[in-house]
Design an enzyme around this catalytic site. Structure first.
Site, PDB file in Angstrom:
ATOM      1  N   GLU A 198      -3.076  -4.805  -3.043  1.00  0.00           N
ATOM      2  CA  GLU A 198      -3.599  -5.687  -4.087  1.00  0.00           C
ATOM      3  C   GLU A 198      -3.606  -4.977  -5.439  1.00  0.00           C
ATOM      4  O   GLU A 198      -3.242  -5.559  -6.463  1.00  0.00           O
ATOM      5  CB  GLU A 198      -5.021  -6.157  -3.742  1.00  0.00           C
ATOM      6  CG  GLU A 198      -5.114  -6.935  -2.443  1.00  0.00           C
ATOM      7  CD  GLU A 198      -5.352  -6.056  -1.220  1.00  0.00           C
ATOM      8  OE1 GLU A 198      -5.814  -6.602  -0.205  1.00  0.00           O
ATOM      9  OE2 GLU A 198      -5.074  -4.842  -1.249  1.00  0.00           O
ATOM     10  N   ASN A 242       0.831  -1.192   0.000  1.00  0.00           N
ATOM     11  CA  ASN A 242       0.000   0.000   0.000  1.00  0.00           C
ATOM     12  C   ASN A 242       0.872   1.250   0.000  1.00  0.00           C
ATOM     13  O   ASN A 242       1.962   1.282   0.559  1.00  0.00           O
ATOM     14  CB  ASN A 242      -1.021  -0.002   1.145  1.00  0.00           C
ATOM     15  CG  ASN A 242      -0.433  -0.190   2.527  1.00  0.00           C
ATOM     16  OD1 ASN A 242       0.547  -0.905   2.723  1.00  0.00           O
ATOM     17  ND2 ASN A 242      -1.048   0.444   3.505  1.00  0.00           N
ATOM     18  N   GLU A 272       0.250   5.318   0.593  1.00  0.00           N
ATOM     19  CA  GLU A 272      -0.674   6.368   1.009  1.00  0.00           C
ATOM     20  C   GLU A 272      -0.319   7.705   0.380  1.00  0.00           C
ATOM     21  O   GLU A 272       0.786   7.902  -0.139  1.00  0.00           O
ATOM     22  CB  GLU A 272      -0.662   6.514   2.535  1.00  0.00           C
ATOM     23  CG  GLU A 272      -1.210   5.315   3.245  1.00  0.00           C
ATOM     24  CD  GLU A 272      -1.183   5.443   4.751  1.00  0.00           C
ATOM     25  OE1 GLU A 272      -1.812   4.586   5.396  1.00  0.00           O
ATOM     26  OE2 GLU A 272      -0.553   6.365   5.301  1.00  0.00           O
ATOM     27  N   CYS A 325      -3.941   0.568  -2.757  1.00  0.00           N
ATOM     28  CA  CYS A 325      -3.899  -0.644  -1.939  1.00  0.00           C
ATOM     29  C   CYS A 325      -2.825  -1.595  -2.453  1.00  0.00           C
ATOM     30  O   CYS A 325      -2.441  -1.559  -3.631  1.00  0.00           O
ATOM     31  CB  CYS A 325      -5.257  -1.339  -1.966  1.00  0.00           C
ATOM     32  SG  CYS A 325      -6.588  -0.410  -1.213  1.00  0.00           S
ATOM     33  N   CYS A 372     -10.171  -4.758   0.573  1.00  0.00           N
ATOM     34  CA  CYS A 372     -11.292  -3.816   0.600  1.00  0.00           C
ATOM     35  C   CYS A 372     -12.242  -4.121  -0.556  1.00  0.00           C
ATOM     36  O   CYS A 372     -11.918  -4.896  -1.456  1.00  0.00           O
ATOM     37  CB  CYS A 372     -10.777  -2.378   0.529  1.00  0.00           C
ATOM     38  SG  CYS A 372     -10.167  -1.889  -1.100  1.00  0.00           S
ATOM     39  N   CYS A 402     -10.795  -3.480  -4.034  1.00  0.00           N
ATOM     40  CA  CYS A 402      -9.796  -4.486  -4.434  1.00  0.00           C
ATOM     41  C   CYS A 402     -10.445  -5.830  -4.732  1.00  0.00           C
ATOM     42  O   CYS A 402      -9.978  -6.566  -5.592  1.00  0.00           O
ATOM     43  CB  CYS A 402      -8.702  -4.612  -3.380  1.00  0.00           C
ATOM     44  SG  CYS A 402      -7.546  -3.222  -3.463  1.00  0.00           S
TER      45      CYS A 402
END
Length: 134
Positions: free
Chosen positions: A52, A39, A41, A50, A83, A86
């Site tokens: 994934e 990930n 940010e 993310c 999430c 994803c």
């Protein structure tokens, strides 16, 4: 090195100055090649990526479009599922029976299929039906 080991290793590269919540992912493509992501940010939170999604982007950048296995790891009390966004991204490139293993740093694991993670996934079949209505 297992897929989970690869996800664990790439997790260390996560850029998480705001949440401090590192996630690593590894996906196996149909060729057998494993792609990893972590990930990333951004101060404008919706602009982050993310783990994934990063692994999928690496797979597609390499010219592959089908995944056959997924591993995700995070430092949490219980295994963290991908999430919602994803899950849909994974469903774009994998069939419902694709195994997804989610793990914690202390070794807890949860295994599900993509279909179990995202029942009723939006697919091209929905778009085909929409075309028939016009």
């Amino acid at each position: 090195m297992t897929m989970m080991d690869q996800a664990r290793a790439v997790r260390e590269n996560a850029y998480v100055p705001y949440s401090h919540f590192r996630v690593g992912a590894a996906i196996r493509a149909a060729s057998g090649t494993v792609y990893v992501g972590c990930n990333v940010e951004n101060v404008a939170y919706p602009q982050g990526t993310c783990a994934e999604a990063g692994a999928i982007a690496a797979m597609v950048a390499a010219g592959e479009t089908e995944l056959t296995e997924v591993a995700v790891i995070a430092d949490a009390e219980h295994p963290v599922t991908p999430c919602g966004g994803c899950r849909q991204k994974l469903a774009e490139f994998g069939r419902g029976a694709v195994p997804v293993t989610m793990a914690t740093l202390d070794g807890q694991e949860l295994r599900m299929t993509l279909a179990e993670l995202l029942p009723g996934a939006f697919s091209t079949a929905h778009m085909t039906l929409a075309d028939k209505d016009t």
